[in-house]
Enzyme design. Structure first.
Site, PDB file in Angstrom:
ATOM      1  N   HIS A 107       0.830  -1.196   0.000  1.00  0.00           N
ATOM      2  CA  HIS A 107       0.000   0.000   0.000  1.00  0.00           C
ATOM      3  C   HIS A 107       0.869   1.253   0.000  1.00  0.00           C
ATOM      4  O   HIS A 107       1.800   1.369   0.797  1.00  0.00           O
ATOM      5  CB  HIS A 107      -0.905   0.013   1.230  1.00  0.00           C
ATOM      6  CG  HIS A 107      -1.933  -1.076   1.227  1.00  0.00           C
ATOM      7  ND1 HIS A 107      -2.896  -1.194   2.212  1.00  0.00           N
ATOM      8  CD2 HIS A 107      -2.174  -2.083   0.355  1.00  0.00           C
ATOM      9  CE1 HIS A 107      -3.670  -2.237   1.949  1.00  0.00           C
ATOM     10  NE2 HIS A 107      -3.235  -2.793   0.829  1.00  0.00           N
TER      11      HIS A 107
ATOM     12  N   LYS B  24       2.196  -0.680  15.060  1.00  0.00           N
ATOM     13  CA  LYS B  24       3.598  -0.662  15.460  1.00  0.00           C
ATOM     14  C   LYS B  24       4.069  -1.903  16.211  1.00  0.00           C
ATOM     15  O   LYS B  24       5.277  -2.092  16.384  1.00  0.00           O
ATOM     16  CB  LYS B  24       3.861   0.561  16.344  1.00  0.00           C
ATOM     17  CG  LYS B  24       3.720   1.886  15.625  1.00  0.00           C
ATOM     18  CD  LYS B  24       4.731   1.998  14.518  1.00  0.00           C
ATOM     19  CE  LYS B  24       4.393   3.117  13.559  1.00  0.00           C
ATOM     20  NZ  LYS B  24       4.919   2.883  12.220  1.00  0.00           N
TER      21      LYS B  24
ATOM     22  N   TYR C  68      -9.273   4.233   7.891  1.00  0.00           N
ATOM     23  CA  TYR C  68      -9.461   4.556   9.299  1.00  0.00           C
ATOM     24  C   TYR C  68     -10.591   5.573   9.391  1.00  0.00           C
ATOM     25  O   TYR C  68     -10.482   6.674   8.836  1.00  0.00           O
ATOM     26  CB  TYR C  68      -8.191   5.160   9.894  1.00  0.00           C
ATOM     27  CG  TYR C  68      -7.029   4.206  10.015  1.00  0.00           C
ATOM     28  CD1 TYR C  68      -6.706   3.643  11.241  1.00  0.00           C
ATOM     29  CD2 TYR C  68      -6.225   3.898   8.918  1.00  0.00           C
ATOM     30  CE1 TYR C  68      -5.626   2.786  11.380  1.00  0.00           C
ATOM     31  CE2 TYR C  68      -5.143   3.037   9.042  1.00  0.00           C
ATOM     32  CZ  TYR C  68      -4.850   2.487  10.270  1.00  0.00           C
ATOM     33  OH  TYR C  68      -3.768   1.631  10.395  1.00  0.00           O
TER      34      TYR C  68
ATOM     35  N   PRO D  68      -3.268  -1.051  18.618  1.00  0.00           N
ATOM     36  CA  PRO D  68      -3.025  -1.414  17.220  1.00  0.00           C
ATOM     37  C   PRO D  68      -3.293  -0.309  16.216  1.00  0.00           C
ATOM     38  O   PRO D  68      -2.972  -0.465  15.035  1.00  0.00           O
ATOM     39  CB  PRO D  68      -3.986  -2.590  16.999  1.00  0.00           C
ATOM     40  CG  PRO D  68      -5.069  -2.396  18.009  1.00  0.00           C
ATOM     41  CD  PRO D  68      -4.398  -1.788  19.206  1.00  0.00           C
TER      42      PRO D  68
ATOM     43  N   TYR E  64       4.081   6.456  10.169  1.00  0.00           N
ATOM     44  CA  TYR E  64       3.360   5.243   9.804  1.00  0.00           C
ATOM     45  C   TYR E  64       4.258   4.248   9.066  1.00  0.00           C
ATOM     46  O   TYR E  64       4.243   3.049   9.350  1.00  0.00           O
ATOM     47  CB  TYR E  64       2.153   5.585   8.937  1.00  0.00           C
ATOM     48  CG  TYR E  64       1.097   4.516   8.882  1.00  0.00           C
ATOM     49  CD1 TYR E  64      -0.015   4.553   9.703  1.00  0.00           C
ATOM     50  CD2 TYR E  64       1.202   3.431   7.996  1.00  0.00           C
ATOM     51  CE1 TYR E  64      -0.986   3.559   9.662  1.00  0.00           C
ATOM     52  CE2 TYR E  64       0.256   2.451   7.952  1.00  0.00           C
ATOM     53  CZ  TYR E  64      -0.845   2.495   8.782  1.00  0.00           C
ATOM     54  OH  TYR E  64      -1.799   1.508   8.734  1.00  0.00           O
TER      55      TYR E  64
END
Length: 393
Positions: A72, A299, A203, A295, A387
């Site tokens: 991604h 990480k 998200y 979560p 990220y």
């Protein structure tokens, strides 16, 4: 039994450490309380940072990941019924994230260790640690749970046994400080037999609570919704779950959530946790034994891999030159990265979840933060670089 490094725990941290040590010519033995079948069969999500992917490829265990993983270049933040894409690839100079489940990483690592004739002892019990402040620490355990008591003599012990293992408690309470935050919400996660509804992770911040849309494979998807961590999964019928997912992920355009049979569901609580220091004498903690992250920031596995990279480098320095500087700095080096990951995970969690005691003012602040991070290149870049993974040190 004698080895150079005794490793407790055959999760990602322990297995990766053993793999790295083998490539450096350092012997290790792994002991694990669960069976191989249980470890490989425990389905857990996995979002791999670019550094984790690079390490797996560089050390010869990335072939299946490159064939079956999902790569991604961005993520979507969804709020006010609109999606906003963060182009991580563009903002970080070409870095991506890879969706490849944690249990698949474990399968690859176990296969590599067994192919190299590495020693992994499954189903052990009564594990205890001894003489940690000496130059000859020992691990005692019973093979096959109830078998004969055995002992591993080693130079160092790596505690990779998770939050509930015996390694962290082996550090005296007078030496360690534990930092913890318990979140007032959990995630209800499902696996569903359905094609992907979106090309990348979504998200969503919604007045009914957070939701996450993630990919597992072309045929299996992983989705989550925010719930009370004390709730009973029996209260959540499949119809109720899908109703919530449709409501929380809805957009103003013609985007559709694709349903399918739910083949697994469960509720997990969320916490942040850090143990300082991550070492005591000849014991070194890694992964969940030392720190837990919610979560939301993706990480957990990546921090475990970062820990053991640092530890493997320090052990290599010791065995090749006799120098102990890197070993002495292990905890400080790891914790600098750990706390940054804790901060990012807390940030993502706070920005995306509805708190039961949130006032309308606080909810508007959340939306303002989401608006800012998706409209400012500087803010988007900060989210993206965290990220995809910060530098190792």
């Amino acid at each position: 039994m004698r080895t150079q490094v005794g490793i407790i725990g055959a999760g990602p941290a322990g297995l990766m450490l053993s793999h790295l040590l083998h490539l450096q010519g350092i012997e290790s033995v792994i002991i694990e309380s669960r069976s191989r079948e249980e470890i490989e069969g425990t389905i857990r999500a996995g979002v791999l940072e670019q550094g984790t992917v690079d390490l797996m490829n560089a050390t010869g265990i990335g072939e299946r990941m490159m064939r079956e993983g999902h790569f991604h270049r961005g993520i979507e933040l969804r709020f006010n019924r609109k999606g906003h894409r963060i182009n991580m690839h563009e903002l970080t100079g070409g870095k991506n994230v890879t969706v490849y489940a944690q249990h698949e990483v474990i399968k690859d690592l176990i296969a590599a260790r067994l192919q190299a004739r590495g020693e992994i002892l499954f189903n052990v019990g009564d594990v205890s640690l001894h003489d940690l402040d000496s130059s000859a620490p020992k691990i005692r355990f019973r093979k096959d749970k109830n078998g004969e008591l055995q002992e591993i003599h080693c130079d160092f012990i790596a505690g990779c046994d998770g939050f509930h293992g015996p390694c962290r408690p082996a550090i005296p309470k007078t030496v360690r400080t534990e930092y913890q935050k318990i979140y007032p919400f959990g995630w209800l996660g499902i696996l569903t037999e359905a094609p992907p509804s979106a090309p990348e992770l979504v998200y969503a911040n919604h007045e009914r609570g957070f939701a996450l849309l993630s990919t597992r494979s072309p045929e299996i998807q992983r989705l989550y919704i925010q719930v009370d961590p004390a709730d009973d999964i029996a209260n959540w019928s499949d119809d109720r779950i899908w109703t919530e997912l449709h409501a929380r992920l809805a957009t103003e355009d013609d985007w559709k959530l694709i349903e399918g049979p739910i083949i697994q569901k469960g509720i997990i609580a969320m916490r942040s946790f850090v143990c300082d220091p991550m070492q005591y004498g000849r014991l070194f903690l890694a992964g969940d034994a030392a720190h837990i992250v919610p979560p939301t920031g993706a990480k957990g596995l990546n921090l475990a891999v970062a820990d053991v990279q640092i530890l493997a480098r320090a052990l290599d320095s010791f065995y090749t030159s006799g120098k102990t500087e890197l070993l002495e700095r292990y905890s400080a080096t790891c914790l600098r990265r750990v706390w940054k990951a804790e901060r990012f995970s807390w940030y993502m969690t706070s920005m995306l979840h509805r708190h039961h005691d949130h006032t309308p003012f606080e909810h508007r602040i959340q939306l303002a933060e989401l608006d800012y991070v998706t409209s400012s290149q500087a803010a988007s870049t900060s989210l993206a670089e965290n990220y995809v993974g910060l530098p190792m040190e």
